[in-house]
Write a protein that holds these residues in place. Structure first.
Motif, PDB file in Angstrom:
ATOM      1  N   GLU A 139      60.072  26.217  88.413  1.00  0.00           N
ATOM      2  CA  GLU A 139      60.459  27.159  89.479  1.00  0.00           C
ATOM      3  C   GLU A 139      61.967  27.416  89.472  1.00  0.00           C
ATOM      4  N   ILE A 140      62.732  26.347  89.266  1.00  0.00           N
ATOM      5  CA  ILE A 140      64.197  26.513  89.203  1.00  0.00           C
ATOM      6  C   ILE A 140      64.573  27.384  88.003  1.00  0.00           C
ATOM      7  N   ALA A 141      63.932  27.121  86.869  1.00  0.00           N
ATOM      8  CA  ALA A 141      64.230  27.903  85.661  1.00  0.00           C
ATOM      9  C   ALA A 141      63.911  29.382  85.877  1.00  0.00           C
ATOM     10  N   ARG A 142      62.847  29.636  86.632  1.00  0.00           N
ATOM     11  CA  ARG A 142      62.452  31.015  86.921  1.00  0.00           C
ATOM     12  C   ARG A 142      63.560  31.742  87.693  1.00  0.00           C
ATOM     13  N   GLU A 143      64.182  31.038  88.631  1.00  0.00           N
ATOM     14  CA  GLU A 143      65.222  31.646  89.465  1.00  0.00           C
ATOM     15  C   GLU A 143      66.597  31.634  88.798  1.00  0.00           C
ATOM     16  N   ALA A 144      66.796  30.696  87.870  1.00  0.00           N
ATOM     17  CA  ALA A 144      68.124  30.522  87.277  1.00  0.00           C
ATOM     18  C   ALA A 144      68.534  31.727  86.436  1.00  0.00           C
ATOM     19  N   GLU A 145      69.842  32.027  86.441  1.00  0.00           N
ATOM     20  CA  GLU A 145      70.339  33.120  85.590  1.00  0.00           C
ATOM     21  C   GLU A 145      70.433  32.644  84.147  1.00  0.00           C
ATOM     22  N   GLU A 146      70.750  31.358  83.995  1.00  0.00           N
ATOM     23  CA  GLU A 146      70.896  30.802  82.652  1.00  0.00           C
ATOM     24  C   GLU A 146      70.214  29.445  82.583  1.00  0.00           C
ATOM     25  N   VAL A 147      69.535  29.179  81.462  1.00  0.00           N
ATOM     26  CA  VAL A 147      68.930  27.864  81.234  1.00  0.00           C
ATOM     27  C   VAL A 147      69.361  27.373  79.848  1.00  0.00           C
ATOM     28  N   TYR A 148      69.805  26.136  79.779  1.00  0.00           N
ATOM     29  CA  TYR A 148      70.242  25.536  78.514  1.00  0.00           C
ATOM     30  C   TYR A 148      69.457  24.269  78.253  1.00  0.00           C
ATOM     31  N   ARG A 149      69.245  23.997  76.984  1.00  0.00           N
ATOM     32  CA  ARG A 149      68.671  22.720  76.598  1.00  0.00           C
ATOM     33  C   ARG A 149      69.659  22.021  75.678  1.00  0.00           C
ATOM     34  N   VAL A 150      69.961  20.788  76.025  1.00  0.00           N
ATOM     35  CA  VAL A 150      70.974  20.055  75.257  1.00  0.00           C
ATOM     36  C   VAL A 150      70.305  18.968  74.416  1.00  0.00           C
ATOM     37  N   VAL A 151      70.564  19.001  73.117  1.00  0.00           N
ATOM     38  CA  VAL A 151      70.089  17.993  72.179  1.00  0.00           C
ATOM     39  C   VAL A 151      71.297  17.539  71.361  1.00  0.00           C
ATOM     40  N   CYS A 152      71.542  16.237  71.280  1.00  0.00           N
ATOM     41  CA  CYS A 152      72.685  15.692  70.523  1.00  0.00           C
ATOM     42  C   CYS A 152      74.002  16.363  70.908  1.00  0.00           C
ATOM     43  N   GLY A 153      74.180  16.622  72.161  1.00  0.00           N
ATOM     44  CA  GLY A 153      75.423  17.212  72.634  1.00  0.00           C
ATOM     45  C   GLY A 153      75.536  18.716  72.441  1.00  0.00           C
ATOM     46  N   ILE A 154      74.536  19.290  71.764  1.00  0.00           N
ATOM     47  CA  ILE A 154      74.578  20.727  71.473  1.00  0.00           C
ATOM     48  C   ILE A 154      73.684  21.474  72.457  1.00  0.00           C
ATOM     49  N   GLY A 155      74.294  22.366  73.180  1.00  0.00           N
ATOM     50  CA  GLY A 155      73.528  23.140  74.162  1.00  0.00           C
ATOM     51  C   GLY A 155      73.050  24.437  73.556  1.00  0.00           C
ATOM     52  N   ARG A 156      71.787  24.727  73.762  1.00  0.00           N
ATOM     53  CA  ARG A 156      71.232  25.962  73.238  1.00  0.00           C
ATOM     54  C   ARG A 156      70.701  26.757  74.427  1.00  0.00           C
ATOM     55  N   ARG A 157      71.125  27.985  74.517  1.00  0.00           N
ATOM     56  CA  ARG A 157      70.662  28.792  75.641  1.00  0.00           C
ATOM     57  C   ARG A 157      69.229  29.226  75.389  1.00  0.00           C
ATOM     58  N   ILE A 158      68.333  28.944  76.331  1.00  0.00           N
ATOM     59  CA  ILE A 158      66.933  29.355  76.160  1.00  0.00           C
ATOM     60  C   ILE A 158      66.533  30.422  77.178  1.00  0.00           C
TER      61      ILE A 158
END
Lengths: 110, 174
Positions: free
Chosen positions: A90-109
């Motif tokens: 639900e938060i992701a639905r409302e968010a303007e931006e969502v990132y996923r971080v793996v090994c310090g690297i953030g990828r915008r999804i």
């Protein structure tokens, strides 16, 4: 609202600070959900509280992904996992931006 | 065509699977449900999923194991959503609570899925990420994890598209 998710110790907080600077931070979001579930709040009440809290100003929410394991033997733990997952959707639905971080690297999804 | 949808618990992978199937134009849309109702919680879970796919035009087939057996029921011009591999494997592997051989179970399920895939125009498969809690479990659980890992990898080799759903967002990984 900006949402950042990832496993534990992936550098989510640093990624957030480096990229979003001054903002209101809600870190360890999965523990925020856990505390409220312990207090007896419902899934909807928790979600309502978050949206009310984040309605003003710039917010960065940081959460561990906790659903990527074997189904817990304990029913309470299963419920926590599901609530956290669904609230994050639900938060992701409302968010303007969502990132996923793996090994310090953030990828915008989103 | 095979579309493989992978994700954590409560990541929105089922909703995405349904969305994908709904976007297809085949005459027959099947929902292959593998979860067995064995206690209050699973009944509740099944009910929740039924509600989610209500009015979406699916024909539900309930088949907790041996999914190859449903092939004669499938009509021409069909797509099918298989939900989900973790339940299917548990049902195949823990018949009468006695764990079966994980390699045999994994190979059998892969064969069943590929047979099904050759019968329908589009197969959408939902599977779980159960691999990242870093805990060691008893042998039956470790075997179960190993089998699911094998099945996921094997099916993804043949899949045309693979997605990982993260907080409701599909991230294409193949």
């Amino acid at each position: 609202m900006i949402l950042i998710v990832g496993g534990s110790y992936q550098g989510k907080t640093k990624f957030a600070r480096d990229n979003f600077g001054q903002a209101n931070y809600l870190n360890q979001f999965h523990l925020f959900v856990k505390k409220r579930m312990e207090e007896g709040m419902t899934e909807e009440e928790i979600l309502g509280q978050i949206f009310e809290m984040c309605s003003e100003g710039k917010w960065v929410i940081i959460a561990d992904e906790i659903g990527s394991g074997v189904v817990p033997a304990n029913a309470w733990d299963r419920q926590l996992r599901e609530w956290t997952g669904r609230i994050l959707i639900e938060i992701a639905r409302e968010a303007e931006e969502v990132y996923r971080v793996v090994c310090g690297i953030g990828r915008r999804i989103k | 065509m095979i579309t493989f949808i992978y994700g954590s618990s409560s990541s929105g992978k089922s909703a995405y699977g349904e969305e994908r199937i709904q976007g297809l134009n085949h005459e027959n849309k099947y929902y292959l449900a593998t979860m067995e109702a064995y206690d209050k919680e699973s009944i509740k879970r099944i009910e929740r999923h039924r509600l989610l796919r209500k009015d979406k035009g699916f024909e539900t087939i309930e088949c907790p194991r041996n999914i190859r057996e449903i092939i004669p029921e499938i009509k021409e011009d069909s797509c099918l959503l298989l939900e989900c591999l973790s339940n299917l494997l548990a049902n195949e592997m823990f018949v009468d609570d006695k764990p079966g051989d994980y390699l045999l179970c994994a190979n059998k399920i892969v064969e069943d899925i590929l047979s099904l895939a050759s019968r329908v125009e589009d197969l959408v498969i939902v599977s779980n990420n159960i691999f990242e809690d870093g805990l060691r479990y008893e042998k039956p659980t470790q075997d179960y994890m190993r089998a699911l890992g094998l099945i996921n990898s094997r099916i993804c080799q043949d899949a045309d598209e693979v997605y990982e759903v993260v907080v409701g967002i599909p991230v294409r990984i193949k």
